[in-house]
Scaffold this motif. Structure first.
Motif, PDB file in Angstrom:
ATOM      1  N   ARG A  56      15.937  -1.330  -3.399  1.00 56.31           N
ATOM      2  CA  ARG A  56      16.595  -2.506  -4.532  1.00 56.31           C
ATOM      3  C   ARG A  56      17.365  -3.447  -4.151  1.00 56.31           C
ATOM      4  O   ARG A  56      17.635  -4.075  -5.300  1.00 56.31           O
ATOM      5  CB  ARG A  56      18.469  -0.847  -5.042  1.00 56.31           C
ATOM      6  N   ARG A  57      17.227  -3.724  -3.126  1.00 54.44           N
ATOM      7  CA  ARG A  57      17.824  -4.907  -2.393  1.00 54.44           C
ATOM      8  C   ARG A  57      16.509  -5.773  -2.117  1.00 54.44           C
ATOM      9  O   ARG A  57      16.113  -7.184  -1.697  1.00 54.44           O
ATOM     10  CB  ARG A  57      18.953  -5.062  -1.637  1.00 54.44           C
ATOM     11  N   GLN A  58      15.133  -5.117  -2.616  1.00 50.40           N
ATOM     12  CA  GLN A  58      13.850  -5.695  -2.496  1.00 50.40           C
ATOM     13  C   GLN A  58      13.370  -5.974  -0.991  1.00 50.40           C
ATOM     14  O   GLN A  58      11.925  -6.898  -0.482  1.00 50.40           O
ATOM     15  CB  GLN A  58      14.218  -6.973  -3.005  1.00 50.40           C
ATOM     16  N   HIS A  59      13.895  -4.915  -0.119  1.00 52.11           N
ATOM     17  CA  HIS A  59      13.042  -5.266   1.441  1.00 52.11           C
ATOM     18  C   HIS A  59      12.182  -4.022   1.180  1.00 52.11           C
ATOM     19  O   HIS A  59      11.956  -2.951   0.126  1.00 52.11           O
ATOM     20  CB  HIS A  59      14.686  -4.267   2.025  1.00 52.11           C
ATOM     21  N   GLU A  60      11.511  -4.891   2.083  1.00 51.18           N
ATOM     22  CA  GLU A  60       9.822  -3.364   2.597  1.00 51.18           C
ATOM     23  C   GLU A  60      10.894  -2.372   3.576  1.00 51.18           C
ATOM     24  O   GLU A  60      11.725  -2.922   4.176  1.00 51.18           O
ATOM     25  CB  GLU A  60       9.038  -4.133   2.832  1.00 51.18           C
ATOM     26  N   VAL A  61      10.716  -0.893   3.110  1.00 52.81           N
ATOM     27  CA  VAL A  61      10.871   0.189   3.667  1.00 52.81           C
ATOM     28  C   VAL A  61       9.395   1.110   4.330  1.00 52.81           C
ATOM     29  O   VAL A  61       8.345   1.021   4.174  1.00 52.81           O
ATOM     30  CB  VAL A  61      11.848   1.390   3.317  1.00 52.81           C
ATOM     31  N   ILE A  62       9.043   0.780   5.810  1.00 54.27           N
ATOM     32  CA  ILE A  62       7.931   1.991   6.410  1.00 54.27           C
ATOM     33  C   ILE A  62       8.640   2.665   7.153  1.00 54.27           C
ATOM     34  O   ILE A  62       9.826   2.693   7.822  1.00 54.27           O
ATOM     35  CB  ILE A  62       8.141   1.155   7.742  1.00 54.27           C
ATOM     36  N   ALA A  63       8.003   4.096   6.177  1.00 53.00           N
ATOM     37  CA  ALA A  63       9.061   5.629   7.336  1.00 53.00           C
ATOM     38  C   ALA A  63       8.279   5.970   7.889  1.00 53.00           C
ATOM     39  O   ALA A  63       6.778   6.047   7.318  1.00 53.00           O
ATOM     40  CB  ALA A  63       9.196   6.634   5.621  1.00 53.00           C
ATOM     41  N   ILE A  64       8.672   6.455   9.050  1.00 48.80           N
ATOM     42  CA  ILE A  64       7.647   6.871   9.850  1.00 48.80           C
ATOM     43  C   ILE A  64       7.994   8.297   9.808  1.00 48.80           C
ATOM     44  O   ILE A  64       8.323   8.734   9.976  1.00 48.80           O
ATOM     45  CB  ILE A  64       8.316   6.764  10.876  1.00 48.80           C
ATOM     46  N   LEU A  65       6.815   9.053   9.605  1.00 44.44           N
ATOM     47  CA  LEU A  65       6.157  10.217   8.760  1.00 44.44           C
ATOM     48  C   LEU A  65       5.934  11.085   9.869  1.00 44.44           C
ATOM     49  O   LEU A  65       4.788  10.492  10.232  1.00 44.44           O
ATOM     50  CB  LEU A  65       6.157  10.814   7.566  1.00 44.44           C
ATOM     51  N   ASP A  66       5.549  12.896   9.606  1.00 42.27           N
ATOM     52  CA  ASP A  66       4.029  13.099  10.337  1.00 42.27           C
ATOM     53  C   ASP A  66       3.269  13.563   9.290  1.00 42.27           C
ATOM     54  O   ASP A  66       2.063  13.496   9.270  1.00 42.27           O
ATOM     55  CB  ASP A  66       5.042  14.958  10.989  1.00 42.27           C
ATOM     56  N   ASP A  67       3.314  13.380   8.008  1.00 45.17           N
ATOM     57  CA  ASP A  67       3.072  13.526   6.736  1.00 45.17           C
ATOM     58  C   ASP A  67       3.202  13.304   6.296  1.00 45.17           C
ATOM     59  O   ASP A  67       3.778  12.726   5.027  1.00 45.17           O
ATOM     60  CB  ASP A  67       3.551  15.180   6.300  1.00 45.17           C
ATOM     61  N   LEU A  68       2.303  11.874   5.941  1.00 43.58           N
ATOM     62  CA  LEU A  68       2.275  11.048   4.643  1.00 43.58           C
ATOM     63  C   LEU A  68       2.134  10.496   3.283  1.00 43.58           C
ATOM     64  O   LEU A  68       2.279   9.504   2.449  1.00 43.58           O
ATOM     65  CB  LEU A  68       1.040   9.929   5.233  1.00 43.58           C
ATOM     66  N   THR A  69       2.255  11.786   3.254  1.00 39.28           N
ATOM     67  CA  THR A  69       1.965  12.251   1.693  1.00 39.28           C
ATOM     68  C   THR A  69       3.252  13.175   1.405  1.00 39.28           C
ATOM     69  O   THR A  69       3.159  13.031  -0.152  1.00 39.28           O
ATOM     70  CB  THR A  69       0.993  13.371   1.457  1.00 39.28           C
ATOM     71  N   ALA A  70       3.969  12.738   1.757  1.00 35.26           N
ATOM     72  CA  ALA A  70       5.325  13.873   1.445  1.00 35.26           C
ATOM     73  C   ALA A  70       6.718  12.787   0.773  1.00 35.26           C
ATOM     74  O   ALA A  70       7.148  13.116   0.464  1.00 35.26           O
ATOM     75  CB  ALA A  70       6.077  13.662   3.353  1.00 35.26           C
ATOM     76  N   LEU A  71       5.839  11.140   0.656  1.00 38.20           N
ATOM     77  CA  LEU A  71       6.359  10.441   0.060  1.00 38.20           C
ATOM     78  C   LEU A  71       6.051   9.854  -1.065  1.00 38.20           C
ATOM     79  O   LEU A  71       4.628   9.555  -1.224  1.00 38.20           O
ATOM     80  CB  LEU A  71       7.476   9.329   0.491  1.00 38.20           C
ATOM     81  N   ALA A  72       6.281  10.326  -2.421  1.00 37.67           N
ATOM     82  CA  ALA A  72       5.043   9.108  -3.158  1.00 37.67           C
ATOM     83  C   ALA A  72       5.168   8.036  -3.488  1.00 37.67           C
ATOM     84  O   ALA A  72       6.055   7.178  -3.429  1.00 37.67           O
ATOM     85  CB  ALA A  72       6.172   9.615  -4.810  1.00 37.67           C
ATOM     86  N   PRO A  73       4.206   7.251  -3.696  1.00 37.14           N
ATOM     87  CA  PRO A  73       4.616   6.019  -3.612  1.00 37.14           C
ATOM     88  C   PRO A  73       4.623   5.052  -4.836  1.00 37.14           C
ATOM     89  O   PRO A  73       5.014   5.264  -5.457  1.00 37.14           O
ATOM     90  CB  PRO A  73       2.528   5.234  -4.664  1.00 37.14           C
ATOM     91  N   ARG A  74       5.763   3.724  -4.049  1.00 34.66           N
ATOM     92  CA  ARG A  74       6.465   3.092  -4.920  1.00 34.66           C
ATOM     93  C   ARG A  74       6.253   1.911  -4.328  1.00 34.66           C
ATOM     94  O   ARG A  74       6.749   1.850  -2.956  1.00 34.66           O
ATOM     95  CB  ARG A  74       7.509   3.854  -5.128  1.00 34.66           C
ATOM     96  N   PRO A  75       6.875   0.205  -4.749  1.00 39.28           N
ATOM     97  CA  PRO A  75       6.788  -0.705  -4.885  1.00 39.28           C
ATOM     98  C   PRO A  75       7.186  -1.016  -3.703  1.00 39.28           C
ATOM     99  O   PRO A  75       8.635  -0.622  -3.313  1.00 39.28           O
ATOM    100  CB  PRO A  75       7.000  -1.592  -5.991  1.00 39.28           C
ATOM    101  N   GLY A  76       7.235  -1.821  -2.177  1.00 37.92           N
ATOM    102  CA  GLY A  76       7.966  -2.015  -1.000  1.00 37.92           C
ATOM    103  C   GLY A  76       7.946  -0.355  -0.104  1.00 37.92           C
ATOM    104  O   GLY A  76       9.039  -0.884   1.103  1.00 37.92           O
ATOM    105  N   LEU A  77       7.377   1.174  -0.293  1.00 36.39           N
ATOM    106  CA  LEU A  77       7.461   1.528   0.408  1.00 36.39           C
ATOM    107  C   LEU A  77       6.160   2.218   1.559  1.00 36.39           C
ATOM    108  O   LEU A  77       5.424   1.897   0.157  1.00 36.39           O
ATOM    109  CB  LEU A  77       7.669   3.024  -0.910  1.00 36.39           C
ATOM    110  N   ARG A  78       5.920   1.962   2.237  1.00 41.88           N
ATOM    111  CA  ARG A  78       5.275   2.213   3.406  1.00 41.88           C
ATOM    112  C   ARG A  78       5.211   3.626   4.335  1.00 41.88           C
ATOM    113  O   ARG A  78       6.341   3.740   4.254  1.00 41.88           O
ATOM    114  CB  ARG A  78       4.507   1.521   4.334  1.00 41.88           C
ATOM    115  N   THR A  79       4.515   3.971   4.206  1.00 45.32           N
ATOM    116  CA  THR A  79       4.588   5.418   5.064  1.00 45.32           C
ATOM    117  C   THR A  79       3.372   5.039   6.529  1.00 45.32           C
ATOM    118  O   THR A  79       2.563   4.359   6.574  1.00 45.32           O
ATOM    119  CB  THR A  79       4.392   6.602   4.645  1.00 45.32           C
ATOM    120  N   LYS A  80       4.618   5.792   7.422  1.00 41.35           N
ATOM    121  CA  LYS A  80       2.722   5.439   9.147  1.00 41.35           C
ATOM    122  C   LYS A  80       3.689   6.695   9.662  1.00 41.35           C
ATOM    123  O   LYS A  80       4.589   7.260  10.034  1.00 41.35           O
ATOM    124  CB  LYS A  80       3.912   3.990   9.967  1.00 41.35           C
TER     125      LYS A  80
END
Length: 220
Positions: free
Chosen positions: A30-54
């Motif tokens: 909401r604050r237009q920050h970039e979020v990098i979520a560290i996960l075991d399963d890269l498909t666990a979160l649906a894609p959305r602007p500003g969100l990355r998974t590693k």
């Protein structure tokens, strides 16, 4: 609204699949920050602007270094289910116990220092540091060890009391709060969102570096 001169705030998040993790992702985006979520399963979160998974491993300093490189801050939810780690002997859904939490923080500190990243928000069961009436000697000892390790590090850290989570809450609940919430969800949504907003504010204000905080509701 961001423009070409606005610095990008990149936040690495461990514990994204928890209810507080969902609240944090929604608030940071909401604050237009970039979020990098560290996960075991890269498909666990649906894609959305500003969100990355590693992928990553919270218990290996070298993997932490790789995961946090180039970020502005790290938020780690120590008592979140599904924290990323590689082990054949521990279920991925299990919440790390006191001993595992200490090991995770040691790896986190070493990895962040190696990557030159200093700002850390550590969320967990830290209320007992201020309340001698809580009888959990193992968790108290772990919390004290964690605090001492942070104090001896070069990190700019803030300890945050973890709010009570609610299973089933996702980023959608915090991104599109409606008037037709399921019964009993309004209070936990507000409570978790309050902590997420507090952490996001502290990320900019840096009023509680090297301190232990508890985000509570303001008087109406």
């Amino acid at each position: 609204m961001k423009n070409a001169e606005t610095p990008v705030v990149k936040v690495v998040l461990y514990g994204a699949m928890s209810s507080l993790g969902s609240a944090l992702m929604a608030e940071m985006l909401r604050r237009q920050h970039e979020v990098i979520a560290i996960l075991d399963d890269l498909t666990a979160l649906a894609p959305r602007p500003g969100l990355r998974t590693k992928t990553g491993d919270l218990f290996e300093a070298e993997r932490v270094k790789q995961s946090v490189a180039g970020c502005s801050a790290v938020i780690c939810l120590l008592d979140a289910p599904g924290l990323p780690f590689n082990s054949e002997y521990i279920e991925k859904t299990i919440v790390p116990g006191p001993v595992e939490q200490v090991l995770a923080v040691d790896a986190l500190i070493e990895g962040m220092q190696a990557a030159g990243i200093t700002r850390l928000f550590l969320v967990g069961d830290f209320e007992l540091l201020d309340d001698p009436e809580i009888e959990d000697r193992l968790q108290r000892h772990a919390a004290e060890e964690i605090r001492e390790a942070l104090q001896n590090s070069s990190l700019h850290w803030t300890l945050v009391n973890g709010p009570r989570g609610v299973s089933g809450l996702t980023i959608e609940h915090f991104s599109h709060v409606s008037d037709s919430l399921e019964s009993g969800l309004a209070e936990p949504l507000q409570r978790l969102n309050r902590v997420a907003v507090g952490i996001a504010d502290e990320l900019h204000l840096n009023l509680h570096v090297g301190e232990h905080v508890n985000f509570i509701a303001a008087e109406p």
